[in-house]
Scaffold this motif. Structure first.
Motif, PDB file in Angstrom:
ATOM      1  N   ILE A   1       0.869  -1.177   0.000  1.00 14.59           N
ATOM      2  CA  ILE A   1       0.000   0.000   0.000  1.00 14.59           C
ATOM      3  C   ILE A   1       0.906   1.227   0.000  1.00 14.59           C
ATOM      4  O   ILE A   1       1.727   1.392   0.907  1.00 14.59           O
ATOM      5  N   GLY A   2       0.781   2.078  -0.998  1.00 16.08           N
ATOM      6  CA  GLY A   2       1.641   3.248  -1.114  1.00 16.08           C
ATOM      7  C   GLY A   2       1.399   4.277  -0.020  1.00 16.08           C
ATOM      8  O   GLY A   2       0.344   4.289   0.634  1.00 16.08           O
ATOM      9  N   THR A   3       2.382   5.140   0.172  1.00 20.09           N
ATOM     10  CA  THR A   3       2.305   6.157   1.219  1.00 20.09           C
ATOM     11  C   THR A   3       1.037   6.996   1.113  1.00 20.09           C
ATOM     12  O   THR A   3       0.361   7.262   2.111  1.00 20.09           O
ATOM     13  N   PHE A   4       0.691   7.411  -0.101  1.00 19.05           N
ATOM     14  CA  PHE A   4      -0.438   8.316  -0.252  1.00 19.05           C
ATOM     15  C   PHE A   4      -1.786   7.597  -0.254  1.00 19.05           C
ATOM     16  O   PHE A   4      -2.826   8.224  -0.429  1.00 19.05           O
ATOM     17  N   SER A   5      -1.764   6.289  -0.039  1.00 17.45           N
ATOM     18  CA  SER A   5      -2.997   5.551   0.244  1.00 17.45           C
ATOM     19  C   SER A   5      -3.091   5.233   1.728  1.00 17.45           C
ATOM     20  O   SER A   5      -4.180   5.276   2.312  1.00 17.45           O
ATOM     21  N   ILE A   6      -1.941   4.925   2.350  1.00 19.24           N
ATOM     22  CA  ILE A   6      -1.966   4.545   3.764  1.00 19.24           C
ATOM     23  C   ILE A   6      -2.214   5.753   4.668  1.00 19.24           C
ATOM     24  O   ILE A   6      -2.893   5.644   5.694  1.00 19.24           O
ATOM     25  N   VAL A   7      -1.691   6.928   4.292  1.00 15.88           N
ATOM     26  CA  VAL A   7      -1.822   8.096   5.174  1.00 15.88           C
ATOM     27  C   VAL A   7      -3.278   8.468   5.436  1.00 15.88           C
ATOM     28  O   VAL A   7      -3.703   8.549   6.600  1.00 15.88           O
ATOM     29  N   PRO A   8      -4.124   8.696   4.408  1.00 16.84           N
ATOM     30  CA  PRO A   8      -5.509   9.072   4.723  1.00 16.84           C
ATOM     31  C   PRO A   8      -6.272   7.962   5.422  1.00 16.84           C
ATOM     32  O   PRO A   8      -7.170   8.243   6.226  1.00 16.84           O
ATOM     33  N   MET A   9      -5.922   6.701   5.149  1.00 25.18           N
ATOM     34  CA  MET A   9      -6.602   5.594   5.825  1.00 25.18           C
ATOM     35  C   MET A   9      -6.352   5.645   7.330  1.00 25.18           C
ATOM     36  O   MET A   9      -7.283   5.478   8.134  1.00 25.18           O
ATOM     37  N   ILE A  10      -5.110   5.908   7.725  1.00 25.25           N
ATOM     38  CA  ILE A  10      -4.771   5.971   9.147  1.00 25.25           C
ATOM     39  C   ILE A  10      -5.310   7.257   9.768  1.00 25.25           C
ATOM     40  O   ILE A  10      -5.811   7.251  10.901  1.00 25.25           O
ATOM     41  N   VAL A  11      -5.207   8.366   9.033  1.00 28.42           N
ATOM     42  CA  VAL A  11      -5.728   9.646   9.539  1.00 28.42           C
ATOM     43  C   VAL A  11      -7.205   9.515   9.918  1.00 28.42           C
ATOM     44  O   VAL A  11      -7.658  10.056  10.943  1.00 28.42           O
ATOM     45  N   ASP A  12      -7.966   8.784   9.110  1.00 25.26           N
ATOM     46  CA  ASP A  12      -9.396   8.613   9.368  1.00 25.26           C
ATOM     47  C   ASP A  12      -9.679   7.657  10.520  1.00 25.26           C
ATOM     48  O   ASP A  12     -10.814   7.589  11.003  1.00 25.26           O
ATOM     49  N   ALA A  13      -8.660   6.910  10.958  1.00 30.62           N
ATOM     50  CA  ALA A  13      -8.877   5.879  11.977  1.00 30.62           C
ATOM     51  C   ALA A  13      -8.570   6.342  13.395  1.00 30.62           C
ATOM     52  O   ALA A  13      -9.065   5.754  14.363  1.00 30.62           O
ATOM     53  N   VAL A  14      -7.734   7.394  13.545  1.00 22.83           N
ATOM     54  CA  VAL A  14      -7.300   7.821  14.879  1.00 22.83           C
ATOM     55  C   VAL A  14      -7.423   9.325  15.033  1.00 22.83           C
ATOM     56  O   VAL A  14      -7.560  10.059  14.047  1.00 22.83           O
ATOM     57  N   SER A  15      -7.350   9.780  16.274  1.00 26.35           N
ATOM     58  CA  SER A  15      -7.414  11.223  16.529  1.00 26.35           C
ATOM     59  C   SER A  15      -6.044  11.817  16.829  1.00 26.35           C
ATOM     60  O   SER A  15      -5.883  13.037  16.808  1.00 26.35           O
ATOM     61  N   ILE A  16      -5.040  10.969  17.126  1.00 26.55           N
ATOM     62  CA  ILE A  16      -3.690  11.493  17.349  1.00 26.55           C
ATOM     63  C   ILE A  16      -3.063  11.879  16.004  1.00 26.55           C
ATOM     64  O   ILE A  16      -3.496  11.402  14.954  1.00 26.55           O
ATOM     65  N   PRO A  17      -2.052  12.753  16.022  1.00 20.65           N
ATOM     66  CA  PRO A  17      -1.423  13.161  14.759  1.00 20.65           C
ATOM     67  C   PRO A  17      -0.771  11.972  14.043  1.00 20.65           C
ATOM     68  O   PRO A  17      -0.186  11.086  14.669  1.00 20.65           O
ATOM     69  N   VAL A  18      -0.847  12.001  12.730  1.00 24.09           N
ATOM     70  CA  VAL A  18      -0.236  10.974  11.891  1.00 24.09           C
ATOM     71  C   VAL A  18       0.913  11.608  11.117  1.00 24.09           C
ATOM     72  O   VAL A  18       0.789  12.712  10.588  1.00 24.09           O
ATOM     73  N   ILE A  19       2.042  10.902  11.085  1.00 23.18           N
ATOM     74  CA  ILE A  19       3.219  11.356  10.358  1.00 23.18           C
ATOM     75  C   ILE A  19       3.395  10.457   9.138  1.00 23.18           C
ATOM     76  O   ILE A  19       3.356   9.230   9.254  1.00 23.18           O
ATOM     77  N   ALA A  20       3.603  11.054   7.981  1.00 23.28           N
ATOM     78  CA  ALA A  20       3.760  10.296   6.740  1.00 23.28           C
ATOM     79  C   ALA A  20       5.213   9.874   6.545  1.00 23.28           C
ATOM     80  O   ALA A  20       6.135  10.661   6.755  1.00 23.28           O
ATOM     81  N   ALA A  21       5.410   8.618   6.134  1.00 27.05           N
ATOM     82  CA  ALA A  21       6.750   8.100   5.870  1.00 27.05           C
ATOM     83  C   ALA A  21       6.748   7.296   4.585  1.00 27.05           C
ATOM     84  O   ALA A  21       5.809   6.541   4.312  1.00 27.05           O
ATOM     85  N   GLY A  22       7.820   7.458   3.793  1.00 26.05           N
ATOM     86  CA  GLY A  22       7.974   6.653   2.596  1.00 26.05           C
ATOM     87  C   GLY A  22       7.910   7.458   1.314  1.00 26.05           C
ATOM     88  O   GLY A  22       6.844   7.965   0.950  1.00 26.05           O
ATOM     89  N   GLY A  23       9.039   7.629   0.649  1.00 26.38           N
ATOM     90  CA  GLY A  23       9.051   8.253  -0.677  1.00 26.38           C
ATOM     91  C   GLY A  23       8.984   9.763  -0.693  1.00 26.38           C
ATOM     92  O   GLY A  23       8.723  10.354  -1.740  1.00 26.38           O
ATOM     93  N   ILE A  24       9.235  10.410   0.444  1.00 20.40           N
ATOM     94  CA  ILE A  24       9.163  11.876   0.495  1.00 20.40           C
ATOM     95  C   ILE A  24      10.551  12.434   0.223  1.00 20.40           C
ATOM     96  O   ILE A  24      11.461  12.310   1.046  1.00 20.40           O
ATOM     97  N   GLY A  25      10.717  13.051  -0.969  1.00 20.42           N
ATOM     98  CA  GLY A  25      12.042  13.490  -1.380  1.00 20.42           C
ATOM     99  C   GLY A  25      12.201  14.979  -1.576  1.00 20.42           C
ATOM    100  O   GLY A  25      13.314  15.472  -1.711  1.00 20.42           O
ATOM    101  N   ASP A  26      11.090  15.714  -1.591  1.00 21.19           N
ATOM    102  CA  ASP A  26      11.180  17.168  -1.728  1.00 21.19           C
ATOM    103  C   ASP A  26       9.900  17.798  -1.182  1.00 21.19           C
ATOM    104  O   ASP A  26       9.036  17.100  -0.633  1.00 21.19           O
ATOM    105  N   VAL A  27       9.763  19.105  -1.344  1.00 22.70           N
ATOM    106  CA  VAL A  27       8.632  19.819  -0.749  1.00 22.70           C
ATOM    107  C   VAL A  27       7.297  19.369  -1.346  1.00 22.70           C
ATOM    108  O   VAL A  27       6.250  19.429  -0.678  1.00 22.70           O
ATOM    109  N   ARG A  28       7.304  18.872  -2.585  1.00 18.49           N
ATOM    110  CA  ARG A  28       6.052  18.386  -3.177  1.00 18.49           C
ATOM    111  C   ARG A  28       5.505  17.191  -2.398  1.00 18.49           C
ATOM    112  O   ARG A  28       4.293  17.073  -2.181  1.00 18.49           O
ATOM    113  N   GLY A  29       6.409  16.301  -1.964  1.00 18.53           N
ATOM    114  CA  GLY A  29       5.983  15.165  -1.147  1.00 18.53           C
ATOM    115  C   GLY A  29       5.451  15.596   0.200  1.00 18.53           C
ATOM    116  O   GLY A  29       4.500  15.013   0.731  1.00 18.53           O
ATOM    117  N   VAL A  30       6.075  16.628   0.770  1.00 20.17           N
ATOM    118  CA  VAL A  30       5.602  17.171   2.052  1.00 20.17           C
ATOM    119  C   VAL A  30       4.203  17.755   1.884  1.00 20.17           C
ATOM    120  O   VAL A  30       3.293  17.466   2.673  1.00 20.17           O
TER     121      VAL A  30
END
Length: 320
Positions: free
Chosen positions: A164-193
């Protein structure tokens, strides 16, 4: 600009450095924290010799932590590796409490006793499972995790078991919890941020882009190899527990061939040589007999820069 992640960790920018195993040392970690992010001490940081002694491992980490404190008064974190055998873990937890380390990164299993002990000592917890799921995200939140790292298949090294790619896993986890979620995987420049934040992440967890920096202890030829490479150059192969990726080299090609020929994950892992050959490749610079572990976010890397330049670039939307 502040958000929940910067407030929880008392840092200037919502930038978390991946611990990178042997590819961290006190100077590198301090440079991340001084640049406004959260530097994290890796489990084998600053050490060339592997030990299986929990006491020696703990005291090595204590020595590195004391060096970090001499180099910066900014917040930093240390890794806690949680496995089925918790002997190492309990030694390290007690040491981190004694040394007043403000933040811990827990890799792996959820252990209620460890979470409770850390929270009792007012320590902040980053929880990062190898394979993020809505279930382990909710469980970590219930145990007291302060933030959750959602790691996508785009990451370097040992990648998640689920593709599951980073940009699929992040919103799935964000919708599941109330604590902050940090994205990891494949972030190489400001566009990824920016993409990560648009999907609900409140911070980024970055490793590969920090390897080709002046302060990182990786070999100079490895840094240049990363600069000269793109995501399309990477080799992916099966191993324990699931998959691994590396830039090409003799060993990496052998592992890829073993995978294609149907060899078992156990035998591939044995030939891979675990941390020993990662150190050989990335710290000692033998990219043929060792391996070079990076994620798919390497494509935008154009040069070897300072840690501060990398963080300023990726965090350009978070100026104070």
């Amino acid at each position: 600009m502040k958000n929940r992640v910067t407030e929880i960790f008392n840092i200037e920018k919502p930038f978390i450095q991946g611990p990178l195993n042997s590819l961290t040392n006190p100077e590198f970690i301090a440079s991340v924290s001084e640049a406004g992010g959260l530097g994290i001490l890796g489990p084998n940081a600053g050490e060339a010799r592997i030990t299986r002694s929990p006491i020696e491992t703990t005291e090595r980490m204590r020595k590195e932590i004391k060096k970090i404190k001499q180099l910066t008064n900014k917040p930093f974190a240390s890794t806690i590796m949680v496995s089925e055998d918790l002997t190492y873990t309990y030694y390290i937890v007690d040491m981190l409490i004694e040394e007043n380390v403000p933040v811990v990164l827990i890799n792996g299993l959820l252990d209620e006793e460890i979470f409770k002990k850390l929270k009792q000592n007012d320590m902040k917890i980053i929880f990062r499972p190898l394979t993020p799921t809505t279930a382990n995200a909710k469980a970590s939140e219930a145990m007291g995790a302060d933030v959750f790292v959602a790691t996508g298949f785009d990451e370097g090294g040992t990648v998640p078991e689920r593709v599951i790619g980073t940009f699929s896993i992040v919103p799935m986890i964000v919708d599941a919890v109330s604590i902050p979620v940090i994205a990891a995987g494949g972030i190489g420049d400001v566009r990824g941020v920016r993409a990560s934040f648009s999907l609900g992440a409140e911070g980024v967890y970055v490793g590969s882009v920090l390897i080709p920096t002046f302060e990182n202890p990786a070999a100079e030829n490895v840094k240049q190899y990363i600069v000269n490479s793109k995501a399309e150059d990477l080799i992916l192969f099966r191993t324990l527990p699931a998959y691994y990726r590396s830039l090409p080299g003799k060993l990496a090609r052998e592992l890829e061939a073993m995978d294609k020929n149907g060899e078992t994950n156990e035998n591939i892992a044995k030939h891979m040589g675990a941390g020993k050959n990662m150190r050989l490749g990335m710290v000692e610079g033998d990219t043929e007999n060792g391996y070079v572990s990076v994620g798919t976010g390497i494509s935008p890397i154009q040069s070897i820069r300072s840690v501060k330049a990398v963080i300023d670039d990726l965090m350009q939307d978070f100026k104070n």
